[in-house]
Design an enzyme around this catalytic site. Structure first.
Site, PDB file in Angstrom:
ATOM      1  N   THR A 145       7.021  11.099  -1.494  1.00 51.79           N
ATOM      2  CA  THR A 145       5.810  11.922  -1.557  1.00 51.79           C
ATOM      3  C   THR A 145       5.254  12.303  -0.181  1.00 51.79           C
ATOM      4  O   THR A 145       4.537  13.288  -0.064  1.00 51.79           O
ATOM      5  CB  THR A 145       4.698  11.172  -2.329  1.00 51.79           C
ATOM      6  OG1 THR A 145       4.473   9.915  -1.691  1.00 51.79           O
ATOM      7  CG2 THR A 145       5.078  10.962  -3.772  1.00 51.79           C
ATOM      8  N   ASP A 146       5.586  11.530   0.857  1.00 48.87           N
ATOM      9  CA  ASP A 146       4.930  11.760   2.155  1.00 48.87           C
ATOM     10  C   ASP A 146       5.150  13.173   2.679  1.00 48.87           C
ATOM     11  O   ASP A 146       4.239  13.788   3.243  1.00 48.87           O
ATOM     12  CB  ASP A 146       5.449  10.770   3.208  1.00 48.87           C
ATOM     13  CG  ASP A 146       4.906   9.366   3.004  1.00 48.87           C
ATOM     14  OD1 ASP A 146       4.186   9.157   2.018  1.00 48.87           O
ATOM     15  OD2 ASP A 146       5.211   8.488   3.826  1.00 48.87           O
ATOM     16  N   THR A 166       9.925   6.871  -3.210  1.00 52.76           N
ATOM     17  CA  THR A 166       9.462   5.814  -4.118  1.00 52.76           C
ATOM     18  C   THR A 166       9.981   6.007  -5.542  1.00 52.76           C
ATOM     19  O   THR A 166      10.241   5.034  -6.246  1.00 52.76           O
ATOM     20  CB  THR A 166       7.914   5.796  -4.131  1.00 52.76           C
ATOM     21  OG1 THR A 166       7.488   5.547  -2.808  1.00 52.76           O
ATOM     22  CG2 THR A 166       7.362   4.728  -5.031  1.00 52.76           C
ATOM     23  N   LYS A 177      -0.529  16.450  -0.074  1.00 52.62           N
ATOM     24  CA  LYS A 177      -0.834  15.059  -0.439  1.00 52.62           C
ATOM     25  C   LYS A 177      -2.180  14.721   0.188  1.00 52.62           C
ATOM     26  O   LYS A 177      -2.307  14.697   1.410  1.00 52.62           O
ATOM     27  CB  LYS A 177       0.265  14.139   0.102  1.00 52.62           C
ATOM     28  CG  LYS A 177       0.081  12.678  -0.264  1.00 52.62           C
ATOM     29  CD  LYS A 177       1.284  11.829   0.135  1.00 52.62           C
ATOM     30  CE  LYS A 177       1.066  10.381  -0.222  1.00 52.62           C
ATOM     31  NZ  LYS A 177       2.224   9.529   0.005  1.00 52.62           N
TER      32      LYS A 177
HETATM   33  N1  ASP Z   1       7.152   6.882   2.337  1.00 54.26           N
HETATM   34  C1  ASP Z   1       7.633   7.250   1.029  1.00 54.26           C
HETATM   35  C2  ASP Z   1       8.361   8.572   1.141  1.00 54.26           C
HETATM   36  O1  ASP Z   1       7.758   9.568   1.366  1.00 54.26           O
HETATM   37  C3  ASP Z   1       6.516   7.352   0.049  1.00 54.26           C
HETATM   38  C4  ASP Z   1       6.925   7.882  -1.301  1.00 54.26           C
HETATM   39  O2  ASP Z   1       8.032   8.063  -1.640  1.00 54.26           O
HETATM   40  O3  ASP Z   1       6.040   8.162  -2.083  1.00 54.26           O
HETATM   41  O4  ASP Z   1       9.546   8.599   0.945  1.00 54.26           O
END
Ligand code: ASP
Length: 413
Positions: free
Chosen positions: A159-160, A83, A236
């Site tokens: 973040t995942d 993201t 997370k």
């Molecule tokens: N699904 C995305 C990822 O982990 C969420 C994010 O970037 O926060 O790449």
């Protein structure tokens, strides 16, 4: 009218202007308002007019020559996607990973007050697509940058699965400089985006004295400070909140104040240049993390053994339990030289398999207690230990190698 066009919608005497977005319902129209939020209105009751045809979204200054300011430290930004490198695609309405590291710097001018940057795109993926071989390539890229003189590294990441990458780099690298992983929960086209503040705090840590693999993300829901988490202790804990990342079983390493850029540390840490760069970049990918649920079939363990897996981590209940009918599977795996490490779905606290008889039977069958390690960290550690020090699995899985485990767990974290 096409998606991406600027339109005006009138309804019940009010009018709304914004960019036409895809709608999942035929009788609704969705627009992105200038404040970044999307609204959906019932089409038959609304009047829709075209304000301006949509223009191709201009990419940020993709080839921007990164300016060099004398006296500032040299930091490398490696982008992997997520993201923090994303914006809304007006054709699909979904967020996709599109910015390179150079574009992130161009979008956040404050970064250029903190350091001079080299920017490299390693991947442009959402982090659910990360894999063990990508972690290995990333570790090599980090080592190359440090050997070429980088005084700090920033890795922008989805973040995942950011915590898996944090753990993998922590085991594969001993670093003389900070290696900071940063992401954002909300993309930069949203008013509540955390991308800029997280990136600025990450750059502040990248030039600091904290020579560890760490994760820097919002500490609260406000824009006041970011927390610095050790790469092997972070998780997370919320799907969407900006302060989703928490240190588990250990306080965070420290915090960075957003406005003053002051860093306060809460734990002892490895100091800059204290150790030489060491890269041990091999991982055994054929390991699995298996969550035990009530009534789950013991055949699950046989599946992994028959498929040739080299190591298993169980996410057991409470102090680290599975049902009695899984114990034969643990014994079979152990006899076939497949280590079985037990962690807990509670996340907080430590494994204690001597308390109940199930736990004692699991230990007799060969289970290795994962102490106070997070399940996913135990998985990544097992991959590293099997690939690098396979004869010491039983002892190393119970000893700290990268701050992932401690012999006493504070009550309050
Ligand atoms: N699904 C995305 C990822 O982990 C969420 C994010 O970037 O926060 O790449």
């Amino acid at each position: 009218m096409d998606l991406g066009d600027r339109v005006c919608i009138e309804r019940n005497g009010a009018s709304y202007e914004g960019v036409l977005m895809p709608s999942r319902r035929k009788d609704h129209v969705v627009i992105k308002l200038d404040n970044g939020y999307n609204i959906g209105l019932y089409l038959p009751k609304s009047k829709l007019t075209l304000v301006e045809k949509g223009r191709e979204l201009k990419p940020l200054d993709r080839d921007k020559q990164l300016r060099r300011k004398a006296g500032l430290p040299q930091v490398s930004i490696l982008s992997t996607g997520g993201t923090i490198a994303s914006k809304v695609d007006y054709r699909t309405g979904a967020v996709t990973s599109q910015f390179s590291a150079g574009e992130i710097i161009a979008a956040i001018p404050e970064l250029e007050e903190i350091a001079n940057y080299n920017a490299r795109v390693i991947y442009q993926i959402l982090s659910e697509n990360m894999r063990a071989d990508y972690w290995m390539a990333l570790a090599r890229a980090v080592a190359e940058e440090i050997r070429s003189g980088a005084e700090g590294i920033i890795i922008t990441h989805g973040t995942d699965t950011l915590m898996y990458t944090g753990a993998a780099l922590s085991f594969m690298l001993k670093t003389p400089v900070p290696v900071v992983i940063v992401g954002s929960q909300r993309s930069s086209d949203r008013p509540s985006s955390d991308a800029a503040m997280n990136a600025i705090c990450a750059a502040t840590v990248a030039i600091s004295d904290i020579a560890e693999v760490c994760v820097v993300m919002h500490g609260t829901t406000s824009d006041d400070y970011c927390l610095i988490h050790r790469g092997t202790r972070v998780r997370k804990m919320h799907t969407s909140r900006r302060d989703a990342f928490q240190s588990i079983n250990q306080p965070p390493l420290g915090r960075v104040d957003y406005l003053s850029r002051e860093i306060q540390t809460f734990l002892p840490y490895h100091h800059r240049s204290e150790s030489e760069l060491v890269l041990m970049d091999r991982l055994e990918p054929q390991c699995a993390l298996v969550k035990y649920t009530p009534g789950a079939s013991p055949e699950i363990l046989n599946y992994y053994i028959d498929k040739g897996y080299k190591g298993l981590v169980l996410e057991g209940t409470g102090l680290g339990h599975v049902a009695s009918d899984w114990i034969d599977g643990i014994r079979r795996a152990t006899e076939e030289n497949i280590p079985v490490v037990v962690t807990s779905q509670c996340l907080r606290g430590r494994i204690g398999d001597l308390v109940y008889d199930t736990g004692r039977y699991m230990l007799d069958a060969g289970a290795i207690e994962g102490e106070d390690m997070l399940p996913e960290v135990a998985l990544v550690k097992l991959m590293w230990v099997l690939a690098n020090r396979p004869n010491e699995v039983r002892s190393l899985m119970r000893r700290p190698l990268a701050g992932e485990l401690s012999f006493s767990t504070p009550m309050c974290v």
